[in-house]
Design a protein around this motif. Structure first.
Motif, PDB file in Angstrom:
ATOM      1  N   UNK A 103       0.844  -1.198   0.000  1.00 23.30           N
ATOM      2  CA  UNK A 103       0.000   0.000   0.000  1.00 23.30           C
ATOM      3  C   UNK A 103       0.881   1.251   0.000  1.00 23.30           C
ATOM      4  N   UNK A 104       0.562   2.219  -0.851  1.00 15.80           N
ATOM      5  CA  UNK A 104       1.352   3.451  -0.961  1.00 15.80           C
ATOM      6  C   UNK A 104       0.413   4.648  -0.870  1.00 15.80           C
ATOM      7  N   UNK A 105       0.762   5.587  -0.025  1.00 17.01           N
ATOM      8  CA  UNK A 105      -0.016   6.822   0.105  1.00 17.01           C
ATOM      9  C   UNK A 105       0.877   7.957  -0.398  1.00 17.01           C
ATOM     10  N   UNK A 106       0.431   8.624  -1.471  1.00 19.14           N
ATOM     11  CA  UNK A 106       1.248   9.725  -1.982  1.00 19.14           C
ATOM     12  C   UNK A 106       0.665  11.061  -1.546  1.00 19.14           C
ATOM     13  N   UNK A 107       1.471  12.087  -1.627  1.00 15.69           N
ATOM     14  CA  UNK A 107       1.163  13.383  -1.016  1.00 15.69           C
ATOM     15  C   UNK A 107      -0.078  14.055  -1.588  1.00 15.69           C
ATOM     16  N   UNK A 108      -0.375  13.867  -2.858  1.00 16.86           N
ATOM     17  CA  UNK A 108      -1.492  14.566  -3.477  1.00 16.86           C
ATOM     18  C   UNK A 108      -2.839  13.934  -3.168  1.00 16.86           C
ATOM     19  N   UNK A 109      -2.814  12.743  -2.624  1.00 19.89           N
ATOM     20  CA  UNK A 109      -4.052  12.006  -2.473  1.00 19.89           C
ATOM     21  C   UNK A 109      -4.068  11.316  -1.125  1.00 19.89           C
TER      22      UNK A 109
ATOM     23  N   UNK B 185       4.577  -3.257   4.693  1.00 22.33           N
ATOM     24  CA  UNK B 185       3.859  -2.216   5.428  1.00 22.33           C
ATOM     25  C   UNK B 185       3.592  -1.024   4.515  1.00 22.33           C
ATOM     26  N   UNK B 186       2.624  -0.211   4.890  1.00 19.70           N
ATOM     27  CA  UNK B 186       2.246   0.946   4.084  1.00 19.70           C
ATOM     28  C   UNK B 186       3.374   1.972   4.056  1.00 19.70           C
ATOM     29  N   UNK B 187       3.634   2.473   2.885  1.00 25.23           N
ATOM     30  CA  UNK B 187       4.677   3.471   2.705  1.00 25.23           C
ATOM     31  C   UNK B 187       4.037   4.844   2.553  1.00 25.23           C
ATOM     32  N   UNK B 188       4.508   5.800   3.333  1.00 24.89           N
ATOM     33  CA  UNK B 188       4.003   7.164   3.199  1.00 24.89           C
ATOM     34  C   UNK B 188       4.965   8.012   2.371  1.00 24.89           C
ATOM     35  N   UNK B 189       5.990   7.371   1.813  1.00 24.94           N
ATOM     36  CA  UNK B 189       6.964   8.083   0.989  1.00 24.94           C
ATOM     37  C   UNK B 189       6.443   8.333  -0.415  1.00 24.94           C
ATOM     38  N   UNK B 190       5.297   7.780  -0.742  1.00 21.04           N
ATOM     39  CA  UNK B 190       4.736   7.942  -2.072  1.00 21.04           C
ATOM     40  C   UNK B 190       5.528   7.181  -3.108  1.00 21.04           C
ATOM     41  N   UNK B 191       5.589   7.732  -4.301  1.00 24.04           N
ATOM     42  CA  UNK B 191       6.238   7.034  -5.394  1.00 24.04           C
ATOM     43  C   UNK B 191       7.753   7.010  -5.263  1.00 24.04           C
ATOM     44  N   UNK B 192       8.314   7.804  -4.355  1.00 19.67           N
ATOM     45  CA  UNK B 192       9.765   7.748  -4.157  1.00 19.67           C
ATOM     46  C   UNK B 192      10.180   6.399  -3.581  1.00 19.67           C
TER      47      UNK B 192
END
Length: 178
Positions: A99-105, A155-162
């Motif tokens: 799971x990835x959470x990116x800054x714009x969304x 685990x979920x990454x909050x770094x986004x696409x980086x």
């Protein structure tokens, strides 16, 4: 042969379409509840919702396209076909749910990462989560006798696409299909 990755339209519709459907249902209910039956605001709201959906989906698509090249993956009886190349199960090292959470969304995007023994890494979009919020692809691969020990959840990454750019992505040469 079963396709594992959804199409872009399917992914984005299930991601943002419920917002547009909710707004349309609320506006239609107000239309039928009120005494005044003016069609112009209803039509304008429908057009605005459609433009919103097109804008959000296309901006998300271009962000994905810019930051990550996604693979097209099919499950066969003895391996995976990734971007039209056959990878036998012995050549697959790991299949991970990310799971990835990116800054714009604020919505997390769900990806599957396939790592091969020769170092190639492939990513593709995960299908829509079920009612139990578990990965449908991992469920399918856990039932498959050749892939059940190769799946894992990260685990979920909050770094986004980086988070994807840290890993080396290389394009494999054409393999001889078996």
């Amino acid at each position: 042969m079963k396709k594992l990755n959804p199409g872009y339209f399917e992914f984005f519709f299930f991601r943002y379409g419920f917002i547009v459907i909710f707004v349309q249902i609320v506006s239609l209910s107000f239309y039928f509840i009120t005494e005044e039956k003016d069609n112009v605001p209803l039509i304008l709201l429908g057009i605005l919702c459609l433009l919103f959906l097109v804008f959000v989906c296309s901006s998300d698509y271009w962000i994905l396209r810019k930051n990550l090249s996604l693979a097209n993956v099919f499950l066969t009886g003895n391996g995976l076909i990734i971007n039209e190349l056959l990878y036998p199960a012995e050549q697959i090292k790991e299949v991970a749910f990310i799971p990835v959470r990116h800054a714009l969304n604020k919505f997390p995007a769900y990806f599957i990462e396939i790592t091969t023994h020769d170092g190639h890494v492939f990513h593709f979009l995960e299908k829509r989560m079920g009612w139990d919020f578990k990965s449908p692809t991992l469920k399918l691969l856990n039932k498959h006798p050749l892939f059940s020990l190769k799946t894992k959840e990260k685990s979920e990454s909050s770094e986004g696409f980086s988070a994807f750019k840290k890993q080396k992505q290389s394009s494999p040469k054409k393999l001889t299909e078996k």
